[in-house]
Design a protein around this motif. Structure first.
Motif, mmCIF file in Angstrom:
data_model
loop_
_atom_site.group_PDB
_atom_site.id
_atom_site.type_symbol
_atom_site.label_atom_id
_atom_site.label_comp_id
_atom_site.label_asym_id
_atom_site.label_seq_id
_atom_site.Cartn_x
_atom_site.Cartn_y
_atom_site.Cartn_z
ATOM 1 N N PRO A 37 0.834 -1.215 0.000
ATOM 2 C CA PRO A 37 0.000 0.000 0.000
ATOM 3 C C PRO A 37 0.862 1.255 0.000
ATOM 4 C CG PRO A 37 0.070 -0.926 2.200
ATOM 5 C CD PRO A 37 0.842 -1.871 1.321
ATOM 6 N N LEU A 38 1.383 1.593 -1.149
ATOM 7 C CA LEU A 38 2.350 2.681 -1.262
ATOM 8 C C LEU A 38 1.724 4.061 -1.119
ATOM 9 C CD1 LEU A 38 4.125 0.928 -4.206
ATOM 10 C CD2 LEU A 38 5.235 1.472 -2.023
ATOM 11 N N GLN A 39 0.425 4.151 -1.353
ATOM 12 C CA GLN A 39 -0.277 5.429 -1.218
ATOM 13 C C GLN A 39 -1.294 5.372 -0.089
ATOM 14 O OE1 GLN A 39 1.025 7.815 -2.767
ATOM 15 N NE2 GLN A 39 2.258 6.593 -4.181
ATOM 16 N N GLY A 40 -0.955 4.662 0.980
ATOM 17 C CA GLY A 40 -1.873 4.517 2.096
ATOM 18 C C GLY A 40 -2.815 3.352 1.882
ATOM 19 N N SER A 41 -3.564 3.020 2.899
ATOM 20 C CA SER A 41 -4.473 1.867 2.829
ATOM 21 C C SER A 41 -5.835 2.237 3.384
ATOM 22 C CB SER A 41 -3.897 0.697 3.633
ATOM 23 O OG SER A 41 -4.856 -0.311 3.796
ATOM 24 N N ARG A 42 -6.823 2.206 2.506
ATOM 25 C CA ARG A 42 -8.186 2.497 2.934
ATOM 26 C C ARG A 42 -8.667 1.460 3.956
ATOM 27 N NH1 ARG A 42 -12.298 3.495 -1.882
ATOM 28 N NH2 ARG A 42 -10.519 4.783 -2.501
ATOM 29 N N ALA A 43 -8.250 0.203 3.764
ATOM 30 C CA ALA A 43 -8.635 -0.853 4.696
ATOM 31 C C ALA A 43 -8.023 -0.616 6.076
ATOM 32 C CB ALA A 43 -8.212 -2.209 4.156
ATOM 33 N N ALA A 44 -6.745 -0.260 6.117
ATOM 34 C CA ALA A 44 -6.094 0.017 7.395
ATOM 35 C C ALA A 44 -6.720 1.226 8.082
ATOM 36 C CB ALA A 44 -4.602 0.250 7.186
ATOM 37 N N GLN A 45 -7.059 2.222 7.308
ATOM 38 C CA GLN A 45 -7.726 3.396 7.869
ATOM 39 C C GLN A 45 -9.063 3.011 8.475
ATOM 40 O OE1 GLN A 45 -7.751 5.837 4.361
ATOM 41 N NE2 GLN A 45 -5.554 6.261 4.481
ATOM 42 N N GLY A 46 -9.778 2.084 7.818
ATOM 43 C CA GLY A 46 -11.054 1.617 8.346
ATOM 44 C C GLY A 46 -10.882 0.843 9.640
ATOM 45 N N VAL A 47 -9.872 -0.025 9.716
ATOM 46 C CA VAL A 47 -9.594 -0.765 10.956
ATOM 47 C C VAL A 47 -9.298 0.205 12.096
ATOM 48 C CG1 VAL A 47 -7.970 -2.319 12.091
ATOM 49 C CG2 VAL A 47 -8.793 -2.854 9.787
ATOM 50 N N ALA A 48 -8.465 1.194 11.827
ATOM 51 C CA ALA A 48 -8.095 2.168 12.861
ATOM 52 C C ALA A 48 -9.296 2.966 13.337
ATOM 53 C CB ALA A 48 -7.017 3.100 12.316
ATOM 54 N N ARG A 49 -10.237 3.215 12.446
ATOM 55 C CA ARG A 49 -11.386 4.044 12.779
ATOM 56 C C ARG A 49 -12.513 3.250 13.431
ATOM 57 N NH1 ARG A 49 -12.351 5.282 8.089
ATOM 58 N NH2 ARG A 49 -14.132 3.912 7.658
ATOM 59 N N ILE A 50 -12.746 2.010 12.969
ATOM 60 C CA ILE A 50 -13.928 1.253 13.381
ATOM 61 C C ILE A 50 -13.706 0.426 14.649
ATOM 62 C CG2 ILE A 50 -15.510 -0.592 12.672
ATOM 63 C CD1 ILE A 50 -15.092 0.399 9.768
ATOM 64 N N LEU A 51 -12.581 -0.251 14.733
ATOM 65 C CA LEU A 51 -12.354 -1.156 15.861
ATOM 66 C C LEU A 51 -11.858 -0.407 17.092
ATOM 67 C CD1 LEU A 51 -10.698 -4.241 14.112
ATOM 68 C CD2 LEU A 51 -13.109 -3.836 14.659
ATOM 69 N N PRO A 52 -12.309 -0.802 18.289
ATOM 70 C CA PRO A 52 -11.897 -0.113 19.524
ATOM 71 C C PRO A 52 -10.385 -0.076 19.715
ATOM 72 C CG PRO A 52 -13.726 -1.607 19.947
ATOM 73 C CD PRO A 52 -13.286 -1.864 18.540
ATOM 74 N N PHE A 53 -9.693 -1.163 19.363
ATOM 75 C CA PHE A 53 -8.241 -1.217 19.504
ATOM 76 C C PHE A 53 -7.582 -1.328 18.129
ATOM 77 C CE2 PHE A 53 -10.148 -3.048 23.331
ATOM 78 C CZ PHE A 53 -9.611 -2.197 24.297
ATOM 79 N N GLY A 54 -8.206 -0.683 17.150
ATOM 80 C CA GLY A 54 -7.743 -0.809 15.780
ATOM 81 C C GLY A 54 -6.296 -0.413 15.574
ATOM 82 N N LYS A 55 -5.887 0.707 16.154
ATOM 83 C CA LYS A 55 -4.512 1.165 15.959
ATOM 84 C C LYS A 55 -3.510 0.209 16.594
ATOM 85 C CE LYS A 55 -5.284 6.064 15.149
ATOM 86 N NZ LYS A 55 -4.880 7.449 15.482
ATOM 87 N N ALA A 56 -3.885 -0.370 17.728
ATOM 88 C CA ALA A 56 -2.999 -1.338 18.378
ATOM 89 C C ALA A 56 -2.882 -2.614 17.547
ATOM 90 C CB ALA A 56 -3.512 -1.668 19.775
ATOM 91 N N ILE A 57 -3.979 -3.018 16.921
ATOM 92 C CA ILE A 57 -3.970 -4.216 16.074
ATOM 93 C C ILE A 57 -3.056 -4.025 14.871
ATOM 94 C CG2 ILE A 57 -5.408 -5.607 14.517
ATOM 95 C CD1 ILE A 57 -7.726 -5.116 16.467
ATOM 96 N N LEU A 58 -2.977 -2.812 14.371
ATOM 97 C CA LEU A 58 -2.179 -2.525 13.186
ATOM 98 C C LEU A 58 -0.705 -2.330 13.496
ATOM 99 C CD1 LEU A 58 -4.580 -0.023 11.400
ATOM 100 C CD2 LEU A 58 -4.157 -2.410 10.772
ATOM 101 N N GLY A 59 -0.400 -1.833 14.690
ATOM 102 C CA GLY A 59 0.985 -1.567 15.035
ATOM 103 C C GLY A 59 1.438 -0.188 14.581
ATOM 104 N N ALA A 60 2.522 0.273 15.164
ATOM 105 C CA ALA A 60 3.003 1.632 14.924
ATOM 106 C C ALA A 60 3.413 1.858 13.476
ATOM 107 C CB ALA A 60 4.179 1.939 15.850
ATOM 108 N N ALA A 61 4.048 0.863 12.864
ATOM 109 C CA ALA A 61 4.543 1.047 11.495
ATOM 110 C C ALA A 61 3.410 1.254 10.507
ATOM 111 C CB ALA A 61 5.401 -0.149 11.087
ATOM 112 N N VAL A 62 2.368 0.436 10.595
ATOM 113 C CA VAL A 62 1.235 0.577 9.676
ATOM 114 C C VAL A 62 0.508 1.896 9.928
ATOM 115 C CG1 VAL A 62 -1.019 -0.347 9.045
ATOM 116 C CG2 VAL A 62 0.926 -1.880 9.291
ATOM 117 N N ASN A 63 0.353 2.269 11.193
ATOM 118 C CA ASN A 63 -0.296 3.547 11.484
ATOM 119 C C ASN A 63 0.463 4.713 10.863
ATOM 120 O OD1 ASN A 63 -2.737 3.300 13.325
ATOM 121 N ND2 ASN A 63 -1.303 1.956 14.363
#
Length: 219
Positions: free
Chosen positions: A106-132
């Motif tokens: 995902p060289l130009q960002g990830s809509r799916a990752a953005q959705g995980v971060a926004r929708i899930l209560p611990f979304g950012k933690a699930i993704l990790g610092a690098a993906v965020n």
């Protein structure tokens, strides 16, 4: 056999870099396929994708690459692994010559990752610092380095990304094809494969090897 002849037939080294929630074990099929014709020797780089920062991962990859001590060094990265590779290549110019292939990155960002971060209560933690840092909050990205970079995108929309974002254009189930575009890259190709399926696809392995040898994908 002379030393010159031995050096000519020495397989080129390829560093394989896994993506999020993986350990490197998942790369064994890709490794086997790249090594099948004897032209490459593949080594897997493992990093803790959920812990540590992107800078941690990048510096560890640079150290790993420098420790190879080979005349020719290529890179193949899947998903987040492709971003780690790109950042590492931006950080240093003293690595042996070679090319890089990014698979479903995902060289130009990830809509799916953005959705995980926004929708899930611990979304950012699930993704990790690098993906965020690299996929959720990201500026447009381009490649200005000297090394040839090729990008493989998938168009078989099977994956969990659809649960968290409206993937309303061609995608691999996690990453939109348009999110894999990289201005400055040498070549880009879209194959009928899913995001995880790239790791097990004979066609993806063949195209990756072709690009590493020639600097373009086979068409």
């Amino acid at each position: 056999m002379s030393n010159d002849s031995q050096q000519r037939i020495q397989p080129a080294t390829v560093v394989l870099v896994h993506g999020l929630w993986m350990s490197g074990f998942e790369l064994r099929v890709l490794k086997h396929r790249l090594e099948a014709d004897g032209q490459f020797r593949a080594v897997a780089f493992s990093y803790p994708s959920l812990t540590g920062t992107m800078n941690d991962h990048v510096r560890a990859l640079v150290d790993f690459a420098q420790a190879q001590e080979v005349p020719e060094l290529h890179f193949v990265g899947h998903s987040l692994g492709g971003l780690v590779i790109l950042r590492a290549l931006q950080l240093t110019d003293d690595l042996p010559p070679g090319r890089a292939v990014l698979l479903g990155t995902p060289l130009q960002g990830s809509r799916a990752a953005q959705g995980v971060a926004r929708i899930l209560p611990f979304g950012k933690a699930i993704l990790g610092a690098a993906v965020n840092a690299e996929c959720v909050e990201v500026a447009p990205r381009e490649w200005r380095g000297h090394r040839d970079v090729g990008v493989v995108a998938g168009s078989m929309g099977l994956g969990l990304g659809r649960l968290f974002a409206d993937l309303n254009a061609d995608h691999d189930g996690t990453v939109l094809v348009e999110e894999t575009l990289l201005p400055g890259a040498k070549d880009h190709i879209t194959l009928s494969t899913s995001h995880t399926g790239m790791l097990f696809s004979a066609e993806v392995a063949e195209q990756a090897g072709w690009f590493l040898r020639t600097g373009v994908f086979r068409r």
